[in-house]
Write an enzyme that holds these catalytic residues in place. Structure first.
Site, PDB file in Angstrom:
ATOM      1  N   GLU A  60       0.802  -1.221   0.000  1.00  0.00           N
ATOM      2  CA  GLU A  60       0.000   0.000   0.000  1.00  0.00           C
ATOM      3  C   GLU A  60       0.839   1.278   0.000  1.00  0.00           C
ATOM      4  O   GLU A  60       0.479   2.268  -0.647  1.00  0.00           O
ATOM      5  CB  GLU A  60      -0.945  -0.003   1.204  1.00  0.00           C
ATOM      6  CG  GLU A  60      -2.109  -0.974   1.084  1.00  0.00           C
ATOM      7  CD  GLU A  60      -1.742  -2.404   1.462  1.00  0.00           C
ATOM      8  OE1 GLU A  60      -2.601  -3.296   1.324  1.00  0.00           O
ATOM      9  OE2 GLU A  60      -0.587  -2.624   1.885  1.00  0.00           O
ATOM     10  N   HIS A 129     -10.441  -6.066   8.775  1.00  0.00           N
ATOM     11  CA  HIS A 129     -10.962  -5.730   7.452  1.00  0.00           C
ATOM     12  C   HIS A 129     -12.334  -5.061   7.513  1.00  0.00           C
ATOM     13  O   HIS A 129     -13.077  -5.090   6.535  1.00  0.00           O
ATOM     14  CB  HIS A 129     -11.071  -6.993   6.579  1.00  0.00           C
ATOM     15  CG  HIS A 129      -9.772  -7.641   6.258  1.00  0.00           C
ATOM     16  ND1 HIS A 129      -9.081  -8.404   7.169  1.00  0.00           N
ATOM     17  CD2 HIS A 129      -9.022  -7.639   5.124  1.00  0.00           C
ATOM     18  CE1 HIS A 129      -7.969  -8.860   6.621  1.00  0.00           C
ATOM     19  NE2 HIS A 129      -7.911  -8.405   5.380  1.00  0.00           N
TER      20      HIS A 129
END
Length: 327
Positions: A60, A129
Site C-alpha cells: 500500500e 478488514h
C-alpha cells in the site's frame, strides 16, 4: 435515468473519466483481470489495458507513493486500497507527502490523485478488514474526504474528485455496493462540499454518514407511521463539510441525532455534533444532541456481535422516540 448499483456507478465514473482523459489511470491490488476485491473494476482492463489498469503487489505504501509521484508529473491516478484498514500502511505517503506538497511548493505543484477504498462492517470480515477510519484522513489539512452513500452521489462525486487538483480520499462502504438508485447516463458532477437532504422532516434532524444514511432512511419510514417526521441530512463530503445545511436543518427541527459507524471516541460524530453546538443552531435546540456511533471494541467476526458493535435501524428509532418523549 436508470437504476443501477453503487458499484456499477463507480465503474461508470472511472470508465467515463478514462475515456475522456488519457492522463487518468488506475492502480491497486487485483484491480486488473480479477476486477477488484468487490468487482468494481471488472472488465476495465479489457478496454484500457494493463498500462492504465495496473494490478500492483500487496504494498500500500508503494501504491500511494507511486500515485503521488505520478500526480506531480501531471497524471491523474486513481489508486485503490483494497480495504480501508490498510490505509494505515500508506499514511506516510498520504499524510506527509500528498497532503503537504502543494502547500510546501507554494501552490506550484498540483496533486490530482484519488484514493478509493472500501470500509465498514456487515460482511463478516472481522477486526482487520471492517474498520471505519475516514476520520483519520479527515483530520489532515490538505486532504479532501468524500463518503458517498448512494449510487447517484458516488458517480457524481467520483467524477468531481478525479477532476480536482488536490488529493481526495474516497471512502466506499462495502454494504453500499449492493444498493441501487437512479443514476443518469453519461458524465455529471456533484460539487465537493455540498450536503444533501435525503428526506425532509420537521421533528428531528438525523445527520448520518455512509451506510448510516440508508439506516436513517429506514428508521424514518418506521417513525413516520408513529407521526414522527425526521429529516435525514447526508453530508456526503466530510472535508470540506457543508456546515450551513446541517445548521439550517437543526434550526428548523430543534433536535439533532448524529449517526456514524466509526467508533464514537474521537470519531467524526463528535465533529458533526460540535458544528451544531458551535453555531446558531444551538440556540434552537430543545434537547441535548444525541450521538450514535460504533462501540469501542475491535469489530467482531460473529454476525450478531458485529451488528451490536455499530448502530442499527432500531437504535436510531429508539433515540428519536426518546427525544420526542422529552418534548
Amino acid at each position: 435515468m436508470r437504476e443501477i448499483t453503487y458499484s456499477e456507478a463507480i465503474r461508470e465514473a472511472l470508465t467515463e473519466s478514462m475515456r475522456e482523459n488519457e492522463d487518468v489511470f488506475m492502480l491497486g491490488e487485483d484491480i486488473g483481470v480479477y476486477g477488484g476485491a468487490f468487482g468494481v473494476s471488472r472488465g476495465m482492463v479489457e478496454e484500457f489495458g494493463e498500462e492504465r489498469v495496473r494490478s500492483t503487489p500487496i504494498a500500500e505504501s508503494v501504491i500511494a507513493g507511486a500515485s503521488v509521484g505520478a500526480a506531480m508529473t501531471g497524471m491523474r491516478p486513481v489508486f485503490e486500497i483494497q480495504f480501508s484498514d490498510f490505509v494505515t500502511i500508506a499514511l506516510d505517503q498520504i499524510v506527509n507527502q500528498a497532503a503537504k506538497i502543494r502547500y510546501m511548493y507554494g501552490g506550484k505543484a498540483k496533486i490530482p490523485l484519488v484514493m478509493r477504498t472500501p470500509g465498514g462492517s456487515g460482511t463478516g470480515a472481522a477486526a482487520q478488514h471492517s474498520q471505519s477510519l475516514e476520520n483519520w484522513t479527515a483530520h489532515v489539512p490538505g486532504l479532501k474526504v468524500i463518503q458517498p452513500a448512494t449510487a447517484y452521489d458516488a458517480k457524481g462525486l467520483l467524477h468531481a474528485a478525479i477532476e480536482d487538483d488536490n488529493p481526495v480520499m474516497f471512502y466506499e462502504h462495502k454494504l453500499c455496493y449492493r444498493t441501487t438508485s437512479d443514476v443518469p447516463e453519461g458524465k455529471y458532477t456533484i460539487p465537493i462540499g455540498a450536503a444533501d437532504i435525503k428526506r425532509a422532516g420537521t421533528d428531528i434532524s438525523v445527520v448520518a454518514t455512509g451506510i448510516m444514511v440508508h439506516k436513517a432512511l429506514e428508521a424514518a419510514e418506521l417513525l413516520a407511521e408513529e407521526g414522527i417526521q425526521i429529516e435525514v441530512v447526508d453530508p456526503r463530503t466530510l472535508v470540506p463539510l457543508d456546515k450551513q445545511t446541517i445548521v439550517e436543518s437543526v434550526m428548523k427541527t430543534g433536535k439533532a441525532v448524529v449517526v456514524t459507524e466509526a467508533v464514537k471516541r474521537s470519531g467524526f460524530s463528535a465533529e458533526l455534533a460540535s458544528v451544531i453546538a458551535e453555531n446558531n443552531s444551538f440556540d434552537f435546540l430543545d434537547a441535548p444532541i444525541v450521538r450514535l456511533a460504533g462501540e469501542e471494541i475491535p469489530m467482531p467476526y460473529h454476525p450478531e456481535l458485529e451488528k451490536k458493535a455499530v448502530p442499527q435501524v432500531e437504535d436510531i428509532v429508539k433515540a428519536c422516540r426518546n427525544l420526542m418523549a422529552d418534548r
